[in-house]
Design a protein around this motif. Sequence first.
Motif, short mmCIF file in Angstrom:
data_model
loop_
_atom_site.label_atom_id
_atom_site.label_comp_id
_atom_site.label_asym_id
_atom_site.label_seq_id
_atom_site.Cartn_x
_atom_site.Cartn_y
_atom_site.Cartn_z
N UNK A 4 2.64 -4.95 -14.99
CA UNK A 4 1.21 -4.64 -15.46
C UNK A 4 0.39 -3.94 -14.37
N UNK A 5 1.08 -3.30 -13.25
CA UNK A 5 0.53 -2.52 -12.51
C UNK A 5 1.33 -2.02 -11.59
N UNK A 6 0.92 -1.21 -10.61
CA UNK A 6 1.73 -0.66 -9.41
C UNK A 6 1.18 -0.91 -8.01
N UNK A 7 1.91 -1.40 -7.08
CA UNK A 7 1.28 -1.40 -5.62
C UNK A 7 1.94 -0.32 -4.83
N UNK A 8 1.09 0.52 -4.29
CA UNK A 8 1.25 1.77 -3.65
C UNK A 8 1.42 1.42 -2.25
N UNK A 9 2.51 1.65 -1.61
CA UNK A 9 2.67 1.35 -0.37
C UNK A 9 2.64 2.34 0.63
N UNK A 10 1.85 1.96 1.77
CA UNK A 10 1.25 2.93 2.68
C UNK A 10 1.57 2.58 4.15
N UNK A 11 1.49 3.22 5.08
CA UNK A 11 2.09 3.04 6.45
C UNK A 11 1.25 3.99 7.15
N UNK A 12 0.25 3.29 8.11
CA UNK A 12 -0.51 4.33 9.12
C UNK A 12 -0.12 4.14 10.41
N UNK A 13 0.06 5.21 11.28
CA UNK A 13 0.61 5.31 12.61
C UNK A 13 -0.28 5.52 13.66
N UNK A 14 -0.45 4.92 14.55
CA UNK A 14 -1.49 5.37 15.75
C UNK A 14 -0.80 5.47 16.82
N UNK A 15 -0.93 6.47 17.83
CA UNK A 15 -0.35 6.55 19.17
C UNK A 15 -1.58 6.56 20.06
N UNK A 16 -1.21 6.01 21.37
CA UNK A 16 -1.95 6.10 22.21
C UNK A 16 -2.57 7.43 22.73
N UNK A 17 -1.58 8.29 23.08
CA UNK A 17 -2.05 9.45 23.54
C UNK A 17 -2.57 9.78 24.91
N UNK A 27 -7.53 -2.29 -5.53
CA UNK A 27 -7.85 -3.17 -4.48
C UNK A 27 -6.95 -3.45 -3.35
N UNK A 28 -7.12 -3.72 -2.23
CA UNK A 28 -6.09 -3.63 -1.13
C UNK A 28 -5.23 -5.10 -1.37
N UNK A 29 -3.99 -5.09 -0.93
CA UNK A 29 -3.18 -6.29 -1.22
C UNK A 29 -2.35 -6.37 0.23
N UNK A 30 -2.08 -7.55 0.64
CA UNK A 30 -1.48 -7.84 1.95
C UNK A 30 -2.02 -7.07 3.16
N UNK A 31 -1.19 -6.39 3.82
CA UNK A 31 -1.54 -5.59 4.97
C UNK A 31 -1.03 -6.23 6.15
N UNK A 32 -1.11 -5.73 7.35
CA UNK A 32 -0.67 -6.39 8.47
C UNK A 32 -0.18 -5.19 9.43
N UNK A 33 0.14 -5.58 10.75
CA UNK A 33 0.53 -4.64 11.49
C UNK A 33 0.99 -5.01 12.84
N UNK A 34 1.59 -4.28 13.75
CA UNK A 34 2.13 -4.61 14.91
C UNK A 34 1.97 -3.30 15.88
N UNK A 35 2.05 -3.38 17.17
CA UNK A 35 2.04 -2.62 18.13
C UNK A 35 2.20 -2.94 19.82
N UNK A 36 2.04 -2.28 20.56
CA UNK A 36 2.12 -2.13 21.96
C UNK A 36 1.14 -1.28 22.75
N UNK A 37 1.67 -1.08 23.76
CA UNK A 37 1.14 -0.35 24.69
C UNK A 37 1.08 1.30 24.34
N UNK A 38 1.63 1.47 23.44
CA UNK A 38 1.68 3.00 23.26
C UNK A 38 1.53 3.56 21.83
N UNK A 39 1.84 2.54 20.77
CA UNK A 39 1.82 2.81 19.42
C UNK A 39 1.33 1.62 18.75
N UNK A 40 0.98 1.69 17.32
CA UNK A 40 0.35 0.77 16.65
C UNK A 40 0.55 1.02 15.14
N UNK A 41 1.16 0.24 14.33
CA UNK A 41 1.43 0.69 12.93
C UNK A 41 0.81 -0.37 12.05
N UNK A 42 0.06 0.03 10.89
CA UNK A 42 -0.15 -0.90 10.04
C UNK A 42 0.32 -0.64 8.75
#
Length: 206
Positions: free
Chosen positions: A63-76, A141-156
């Motif tokens: 009855x619906x579709x969950x679109x899966x997204x990744x966001x990546x951030x680097x320190x630069x 609407x948003x579902x779930x979500x979460x992320x991890x990272x460290x000194x140089x990158x972070x991913x959600x």
Amino acid sequence: MTHGFFPDDPPGEGEDPFAQSYERVPSFEPPRDEVPALFAAPEVIARGDDLVIAILGARVHSDGVEILIERHLRRGSRDAREWQLAQMDFTGHLGGGDRSPDRLRWGLVLGNGERLFLDDRFAPPSPVDPATDDVVRHSVRMTGGGGSGGGETYTMHDGLWLHPLPPDGPLELVVQWPAFGVPESRVILDGGAVSALAASVRPLWG
């Protein structure tokens, strides 16, 4: 009747706190008792100087579709303090009260011309016609979500739950995030092909 020092427990105490039945609100979340069909659509939606937003695909339910997204951030070139603040902005964009024009914004355009906007994870449920009990338009609407990272990158990891299934025609996903240098950007999926996969959904428990 009390026979010792401690009184009897009042009625109701000690009962199973999980005995109440769970009732899903379909427009709020995907079904928990299904094995979804997978729609693969890996593609970069947008890029900023130190940011990439990509769609991985979708989990299609009955009855619906969950679109899966990744966001990546680097320190630069950020120093330690700037990196800490950037991570806070990167992970905390959906607090529910942020209405800055520079915030992360998502939208969908369906094949029937319907336009949906998502600014926080407390979007209202899909409106229902009380006379027929049918959904009169879609919701996201948003579902779930979460992320991890460290000194140089972070991913959600984000999910966008579209209810009910999209109509035939293009399913256009739109995003912008001026705070990270991302202008209005979009990617188009085949709404009919996504919905057709609902026939392949299987019950989780047999």
